[in-house]
Design an enzyme around this catalytic site. Structure first.
Site, PDB file in Angstrom:
ATOM      1  N   LYS A 113       3.843  38.513 -15.261  1.00  0.00           N
ATOM      2  CA  LYS A 113       4.745  37.504 -15.809  1.00  0.00           C
ATOM      3  C   LYS A 113       6.043  37.500 -14.992  1.00  0.00           C
ATOM      4  O   LYS A 113       6.046  38.467 -13.952  1.00  0.00           O
ATOM      5  CB  LYS A 113       5.714  38.267 -17.112  1.00  0.00           C
ATOM      6  CG  LYS A 113       6.316  37.124 -18.016  1.00  0.00           C
ATOM      7  CD  LYS A 113       5.259  36.565 -18.891  1.00  0.00           C
ATOM      8  CE  LYS A 113       5.940  35.326 -19.728  1.00  0.00           C
ATOM      9  NZ  LYS A 113       5.147  34.903 -21.034  1.00  0.00           N
TER      10      LYS A 113
HETATM   11  P1  NAD Z   1      10.724  26.331 -25.017  1.00  0.00           P
HETATM   12  O1  NAD Z   1      11.433  26.610 -23.795  1.00  0.00           O
HETATM   13  O2  NAD Z   1       9.647  25.201 -25.088  1.00  0.00           O
HETATM   14  O3  NAD Z   1      11.289  26.408 -26.211  1.00  0.00           O
HETATM   15  C1  NAD Z   1      11.900  27.554 -26.960  1.00  0.00           C
HETATM   16  C2  NAD Z   1      12.581  27.123 -28.118  1.00  0.00           C
HETATM   17  O4  NAD Z   1      13.538  28.221 -28.745  1.00  0.00           O
HETATM   18  C3  NAD Z   1      13.673  25.911 -28.130  1.00  0.00           C
HETATM   19  O5  NAD Z   1      13.556  25.106 -29.434  1.00  0.00           O
HETATM   20  C4  NAD Z   1      14.892  26.468 -28.172  1.00  0.00           C
HETATM   21  O6  NAD Z   1      16.085  25.970 -28.674  1.00  0.00           O
HETATM   22  C5  NAD Z   1      14.721  27.711 -29.248  1.00  0.00           C
HETATM   23  N1  NAD Z   1      15.543  28.914 -29.081  1.00  0.00           N
HETATM   24  C6  NAD Z   1      16.047  29.404 -27.791  1.00  0.00           C
HETATM   25  N2  NAD Z   1      17.061  30.526 -28.290  1.00  0.00           N
HETATM   26  C7  NAD Z   1      17.147  30.677 -29.528  1.00  0.00           C
HETATM   27  C8  NAD Z   1      17.627  31.170 -30.682  1.00  0.00           C
HETATM   28  N3  NAD Z   1      18.629  32.244 -30.244  1.00  0.00           N
HETATM   29  N4  NAD Z   1      17.571  30.978 -31.924  1.00  0.00           N
HETATM   30  C9  NAD Z   1      16.714  29.930 -32.298  1.00  0.00           C
HETATM   31  N5  NAD Z   1      15.989  29.272 -31.384  1.00  0.00           N
HETATM   32  C10 NAD Z   1      16.122  29.411 -30.198  1.00  0.00           C
HETATM   33  O7  NAD Z   1       9.689  27.661 -25.094  1.00  0.00           O
HETATM   34  P2  NAD Z   1       8.014  27.807 -25.633  1.00  0.00           P
HETATM   35  O8  NAD Z   1       7.299  27.691 -24.511  1.00  0.00           O
HETATM   36  O9  NAD Z   1       8.112  26.903 -26.779  1.00  0.00           O
HETATM   37  O10 NAD Z   1       7.837  29.447 -25.714  1.00  0.00           O
HETATM   38  C11 NAD Z   1       8.633  29.959 -27.249  1.00  0.00           C
HETATM   39  C12 NAD Z   1       8.039  31.109 -27.124  1.00  0.00           C
HETATM   40  O11 NAD Z   1       6.475  31.112 -27.255  1.00  0.00           O
HETATM   41  C13 NAD Z   1       8.271  32.122 -26.397  1.00  0.00           C
HETATM   42  O12 NAD Z   1       8.413  33.572 -26.795  1.00  0.00           O
HETATM   43  C14 NAD Z   1       7.154  32.209 -25.223  1.00  0.00           C
HETATM   44  O13 NAD Z   1       7.132  33.388 -24.347  1.00  0.00           O
HETATM   45  C15 NAD Z   1       6.056  32.193 -26.204  1.00  0.00           C
HETATM   46  N6  NAD Z   1       4.724  31.410 -25.830  1.00  0.00           N
HETATM   47  C16 NAD Z   1       4.777  30.283 -25.060  1.00  0.00           C
HETATM   48  C17 NAD Z   1       3.471  29.828 -24.662  1.00  0.00           C
HETATM   49  C18 NAD Z   1       3.515  28.347 -24.013  1.00  0.00           C
HETATM   50  O14 NAD Z   1       2.314  28.023 -23.581  1.00  0.00           O
HETATM   51  N7  NAD Z   1       4.492  27.588 -23.818  1.00  0.00           N
HETATM   52  C19 NAD Z   1       2.387  30.280 -24.644  1.00  0.00           C
HETATM   53  C20 NAD Z   1       2.644  31.824 -25.339  1.00  0.00           C
HETATM   54  C21 NAD Z   1       3.561  32.286 -25.877  1.00  0.00           C
END
Ligand code: NAD
Length: 424
Positions: A113
């Site tokens: 990561k």
């Molecule tokens: P993103 O940046 O697209 O979205 C993140 C979301 O979380 C946004 O809507 C933001 O407003 C919200 N957020 C941020 N801080 C917040 C808070 N304090 N309270 C409430 N909401 C809050 O990110 P993503 O890619 O959707 O990733 C989200 C999670 O999923 C992360 O933990 C990431 O590690 C995990 N993840 C993502 C992927 C991927 O393919 N994108 C894969 C596996 C895991």
């Protein structure tokens, strides 16, 4: 076990959460327990300084990281996060969860990561590009298509991955599409990648709901996070007949007892990049969001969201961890005691890395698959992995999280054991 000198042992740190998850799986590992300390030691951690000339001529310095947690089963795989709270501890935990995740779904990768401690929304597009290119040059000594393959995470997207690919390629003197996944389609990206994580959350959730006798149709769902993962998961649950009655992002918490109209919310969000101000739902406060009566809760924002207190009050039957590390270990215990089923992150959100794997394979072969082929292959891998973990939890009479860790840690430590320690 030797304690690492470079991280704190704060009980709320993500690395501590991960270590406590390893403590819980250790008693199930039989003779492989001898090797379990491997998982408590990241293989490599690089901290880099990124000097950036801002558009106004000033120079700012940002801190960047790349951690390769474990490479016993293959090259490192893991996203790049841009967020103001990024630190070494968090990136170590996220890299370790990638090790577990890749092994839980049996992808031929180790865990890695990276990230930069920055608020990407405060930078202009050209500042973001220069920041990304300098970061990739700095971590270029670690990454490579056979060594460590980054991908998007919170705060990064396909646009950023295109700069990653180009920067690495410029330094190699040849186009290397396999250096990164989550790229735009026209640069060697894969169909289905953008929606894959949400799709995996839905598929694993549907599989477990079916086995637990929870109806998706008509169920009440709350989602935290409306980014890549949360928005696609919400869309799929709505399509399957569920009512998404509450959504929270960094800007607001929204509630509509009749179900939030997602088509309208998507169009609002596309325009304003936040859910605050949307008129199709009532704005509620954070406490109210965490206490709503629902059937399915989907944390899809950041780690450390389900605290002990919140676990005592959460009124739901099923939790699908779209985010990485959203649940503290003590909250996990309370939820288990209360009979709330948790589909853990390392299996629930593995759809993204599964299609990233397909992207990498397609780039290597320079031969691209249709979206139907991708979804079919992804669904097969996801469902098989989920059923395997489910069966393990029944066999060992443990939670789905511990079962996923048993399946994954056995695979990782078998590889570790059979490779042996060099030099012997
Ligand atoms: P993103 O940046 O697209 O979205 C993140 C979301 O979380 C946004 O809507 C933001 O407003 C919200 N957020 C941020 N801080 C917040 C808070 N304090 N309270 C409430 N909401 C809050 O990110 P993503 O890619 O959707 O990733 C989200 C999670 O999923 C992360 O933990 C990431 O590690 C995990 N993840 C993502 C992927 C991927 O393919 N994108 C894969 C596996 C895991």
């Amino acid at each position: 076990m030797d304690k690492l000198s470079y991280v704190s042992d704060s009980p709320t740190s993500s690395w501590t959460t991960y270590l406590r998850q390893i403590d819980r799986v250790a008693p199930y590992l039989g003779e492989l327990t001898r090797w379990v300390d491997t998982l408590r030691h990241p293989k490599r951690a690089l901290i880099v300084d990124i000097p950036l000339q801002m558009d106004n001529g000033t120079i700012c310095h940002f801190e960047g990281y790349r951690v390769q947690h474990n490479l016993s089963r293959g090259p490192g795989k893991g996203g790049i996060r841009y967020h103001p709270n990024v630190n070494l501890d968090e990136i170590m935990a996220l890299s370790a969860w990638m090790t577990i995740k890749c092994a839980a779904v049996n992808l031929p990768y180790g865990g890695a990561k990276g990230g930069i401690r920055v608020d990407p929304f405060l930078l202009s597009e050209s500042e973001l590009e220069r920041l990304t290119r300098r970061y990739i040059s700095e971590i270029g000594i670690l990454i490579g298509p056979q060594k460590d393959i980054p991908a998007p995470d919170v705060g990064t997207n396909g646009r950023v991955m295109a700069w990653v690919m180009d920067t690495y390629s410029m330094n190699q003197g040849t186009t290397v599409t396999g250096i990164v996944t989550g790229k735009p389609i026209h640069l060697g990206g894969s169909l289905g990648r953008e929606k894959a994580t949400g799709r995996g959350v839905f598929m694993t959730g549907r599989e477990v709901a079916y086995r637990e006798g929870i109806q998706i149709k008509g169920s009440r769902v709350a989602v935290q996070g409306f980014g890549n993962v949360g928005s696609e998961t919400a869309r799929l649950f709505t399509e399957a007949g569920a009512l998404v009655i509450a959504i929270q992002d960094h800007s607001a918490s929204l509630f509509n007892d009749n179900g939030i109209d997602l088509v309208k919310l998507f169009s609002w969000h596309n325009r304003y990049r936040k859910i605050a101000g949307f008129q199709g739902a009532q704005e509620i406060n954070t406490d109210e969001f965490w206490n709503i009566q629902i059937d399915i809760f989907i944390p899809a924002a950041l780690e450390g969201q389900i605290t002990l207190e919140r676990a005592k009050n959460l009124d739901c039957k099923l939790i699908l961890e779209g985010a990485n590390g959203p649940t503290y270990p003590e909250a996990d215990d309370i939820l288990n005691e209360r009979g709330i089923i948790i589909v853990p992150d390392v299996i629930c959100n593995a759809g993204g890395v599964t299609v990233s794997y397909f992207e990498w394979v397609q780039d290597m072969a320079s031969f691209f698959w249709s979206e139907d082929e991708i979804n079919l292959r992804m669904d097969r891998i996801t469902i098989e992995a989920m059923i395997n973990v489910w069966n393990k939890s029944k066999e060992k009479k443990c939670s789905l999280r511990t079962a996923a860790y048993i399946v994954a840690c056995e695979r990782i430590l078998m590889a570790r054991k059979d490779r042996g320690i060099y030099p012997g």
